[in-house]
Write an enzyme that holds these catalytic residues in place. Structure first.
Site, PDB file in Angstrom:
ATOM      1  N   GLY A  12     -53.943 -24.590  23.022  1.00 55.61           N
ATOM      2  CA  GLY A  12     -54.609 -25.887  22.920  1.00 55.61           C
ATOM      3  C   GLY A  12     -53.870 -26.929  22.101  1.00 55.61           C
ATOM      4  N   SER A  13     -52.537 -26.793  21.994  1.00 55.74           N
ATOM      5  CA  SER A  13     -51.823 -27.766  21.152  1.00 55.74           C
ATOM      6  C   SER A  13     -51.815 -29.164  21.775  1.00 55.74           C
ATOM      7  CB  SER A  13     -50.406 -27.293  20.850  1.00 55.74           C
ATOM      8  OG  SER A  13     -49.588 -27.373  21.983  1.00 55.74           O
ATOM      9  N   MET A  87     -54.819 -22.785  32.746  1.00 48.63           N
ATOM     10  CA  MET A  87     -53.965 -21.928  33.568  1.00 48.63           C
ATOM     11  C   MET A  87     -54.685 -21.335  34.787  1.00 48.63           C
ATOM     12  SD  MET A  87     -51.247 -22.418  31.933  1.00 48.63           S
ATOM     13  CE  MET A  87     -50.041 -21.225  32.471  1.00 48.63           C
ATOM     14  N   ASN A 104     -52.971 -33.710  34.611  1.00 45.49           N
ATOM     15  CA  ASN A 104     -52.398 -32.453  34.131  1.00 45.49           C
ATOM     16  C   ASN A 104     -51.083 -32.751  33.419  1.00 45.49           C
ATOM     17  OD1 ASN A 104     -52.073 -29.591  33.875  1.00 45.49           O
ATOM     18  ND2 ASN A 104     -50.594 -29.657  35.544  1.00 45.49           N
ATOM     19  N   HIS A 106     -47.363 -30.854  32.782  1.00 40.64           N
ATOM     20  CA  HIS A 106     -46.558 -29.729  33.252  1.00 40.64           C
ATOM     21  C   HIS A 106     -45.235 -29.732  32.491  1.00 40.64           C
ATOM     22  CE1 HIS A 106     -45.176 -26.637  35.982  1.00 40.64           C
ATOM     23  NE2 HIS A 106     -44.035 -27.292  36.044  1.00 40.64           N
ATOM     24  N   THR A 138     -53.415 -33.186  42.515  1.00 41.65           N
ATOM     25  CA  THR A 138     -53.787 -33.157  43.929  1.00 41.65           C
ATOM     26  C   THR A 138     -53.868 -31.683  44.340  1.00 41.65           C
ATOM     27  OG1 THR A 138     -51.474 -33.250  44.574  1.00 41.65           O
ATOM     28  CG2 THR A 138     -52.642 -35.356  44.457  1.00 41.65           C
ATOM     29  N   LEU A 141     -50.095 -27.764  44.269  1.00 38.98           N
ATOM     30  CA  LEU A 141     -49.840 -27.391  42.874  1.00 38.98           C
ATOM     31  C   LEU A 141     -48.630 -28.129  42.288  1.00 38.98           C
ATOM     32  CD1 LEU A 141     -50.870 -25.395  40.672  1.00 38.98           C
ATOM     33  CD2 LEU A 141     -49.032 -23.875  41.408  1.00 38.98           C
ATOM     34  N   GLU A 171     -44.416 -33.328  25.017  1.00 40.45           N
ATOM     35  CA  GLU A 171     -45.743 -33.266  25.654  1.00 40.45           C
ATOM     36  C   GLU A 171     -46.776 -33.924  24.749  1.00 40.45           C
ATOM     37  OE1 GLU A 171     -47.002 -29.518  27.338  1.00 40.45           O
ATOM     38  OE2 GLU A 171     -44.946 -28.795  27.413  1.00 40.45           O
TER      39      GLU A 171
HETATM   40  C1  GRF Z   1     -47.920 -26.542  27.785  1.00 32.16           C
HETATM   41  O1  GRF Z   1     -46.529 -26.384  27.789  1.00 32.16           O
HETATM   42  C2  GRF Z   1     -48.383 -27.182  29.066  1.00 32.16           C
HETATM   43  O2  GRF Z   1     -47.504 -28.127  29.561  1.00 32.16           O
HETATM   44  C3  GRF Z   1     -48.449 -25.995  29.983  1.00 32.16           C
HETATM   45  O3  GRF Z   1     -48.935 -24.942  29.199  1.00 32.16           O
HETATM   46  C4  GRF Z   1     -48.629 -25.197  27.835  1.00 32.16           C
HETATM   47  C5  GRF Z   1     -49.933 -25.216  27.114  1.00 32.16           C
HETATM   48  O4  GRF Z   1     -49.779 -25.376  25.742  1.00 32.16           O
HETATM   49  N1  GRF Z   1     -49.228 -26.288  31.156  1.00 32.16           N
HETATM   50  P1  GRF Z   1     -51.019 -25.772  24.837  1.00 32.16           P
HETATM   51  O5  GRF Z   1     -52.157 -24.819  25.182  1.00 32.16           O
HETATM   52  O6  GRF Z   1     -51.378 -27.211  25.091  1.00 32.16           O
HETATM   53  O7  GRF Z   1     -50.541 -25.544  23.423  1.00 32.16           O
END
Ligand code: GRF
Length: 213
Positions: A12-13, A87, A104, A106, A138, A141, A171
Site C-alpha cells: 500500500g505504499s 493484484m 491504475n 503500472h 480498460t 490488461l 510512482e
Molecule cells: C507497485 O509497483 C505498483 O505499480 C504495482 O504493484 C506495486 C504495489 O506497491 N502495481 P504498493 O502496494 O503501492 O506499495
C-alpha cells in the site's frame, strides 16, 4: 471535492503516498483490500480512513467477486476508483461500470512490459530506461489510455530490488499528480482518449540582465 476509493492488495505504499500528499479537493472515502492481511490497511486505519476487505477467496469466480467489490465501492459513491497495487484481474463488466473513473499504476513504461515481474524483465531485456505509468483501465490488461509516465535510468549494476525502488519513488510522485489533475477537473477520458486540459503557462525562461553601456 472529489471522492476517491483506493483498492490495494498488499504493502500500500502508493495509497500511502496519495494520502500523505494531502491533495486539495480529494477525499479518500475508503481503502478496500482483497486480502485481509494487506499491510496497507493498518496505515489507512491509523489515518481514520474507512477500510473494507472483500476477500476474493470467499467467492466462486471473478464475476461474483467483482460484483461484491462493486457493491462495497458504490456504497461510497466515489468519483474515481484508484487501483494502487491491486493484484486482481478485473472482469469486463466491472471495468465498463467504472469507465473513465478507474485509474491504475503500472511499474513499467507501457506498452512495454505489461503484466508481472516488470523490473526483472526490463533487466533481462537490457533496456536503458524504465519507469512507471498511470493509465485509465480498460478491459485489456495494462493497455488503457496513458495519463502520465515517469522515466528512470537503468544502471549497469542494478538488480531487481534497486530498479524497483527507483521506479517506486517515481510512482509515488506521478500518482498524486494524476489525482491532482483529476481533482482540478482537468483530467478525463473522452471517447476512449485521455484529455488533459492545458497546463497554465508558468516558466518565462531565464532573466537576462540588461547589457550596460
Ligand atoms: C507497485 O509497483 C505498483 O505499480 C504495482 O504493484 C506495486 C504495489 O506497491 N502495481 P504498493 O502496494 O503501492 O506499495
Amino acid at each position: 471535492m472529489k471522492s476517491i476509493v483506493i483498492l490495494i492488495s498488499g504493502r500500500g505504499s502508493n495509497m500511502e503516498a496519495i494520502v500523505r500528499a494531502g491533495l486539495d479537493g480529494v477525499r479518500v472515502a475508503a481503502v478496500i483490500s482483497n486480502r485481509p492481511d494487506a499491510a496497507g490497511l493498518a496505515f489507512a486505519r491509523a489515518h481514520g480512513i474507512p477500510v473494507a476487505v472483500v476477500d476474493h477467496k470467499a467467492y466462486p469466480d471473478r464475476a461474483a467477486f467483482d460484483a461484491a467489490l462493486a457493491e462495497v465501492i458504490d456504497a461510497h459513491t466515489p468519483d474515481l476508483v484508484v487501483l494502487a497495487g491491486f493484484m486482481r484481474v478485473l472482469t469486463e463488466t466491472f471495468v465498463r461500470r467504472y469507465e473513465g473513473r478507474l485509474l491504475n499504476i503500472h511499474p513499467s513504461l507501457l506498452p512495454a512490459f505489461p503484466g508481472l515481474h516488470t523490473h526483472r524483465r526490463a533487466l533481462e531485456a537490457g533496456v536503458k530506461v524504465h519507469g512507471a505509468t498511470v493509465h485509465f483501465v480498460t478491459a485489456d490488461l495494462d493497455c488503457g489510455p496513458i495519463v502520465v509516465q515517469a522515466v528512470v535510468p537503468v544502471l549497469a549494476d542494478d538488480d531487481e530490488a534497486a530498479l524497483a525502488a527507483r521506479v517506486l519513488a517515481q510512482e509515488h510522485r506521478i500518482y498524486p499528480q494524476a489525482l491532482r489533475w483529476f481533482a482540478a477537473g482537468r483530467l478525463s477520458l473522452e471517447a476512449g482518449r485521455v484529455r488533459l486540459r492545458d497546463e497554465p503557462a508558468t516558466s518565462a525562461g531565464c532573466v537576462v540582465p540588461p547589457v550596460e553601456g
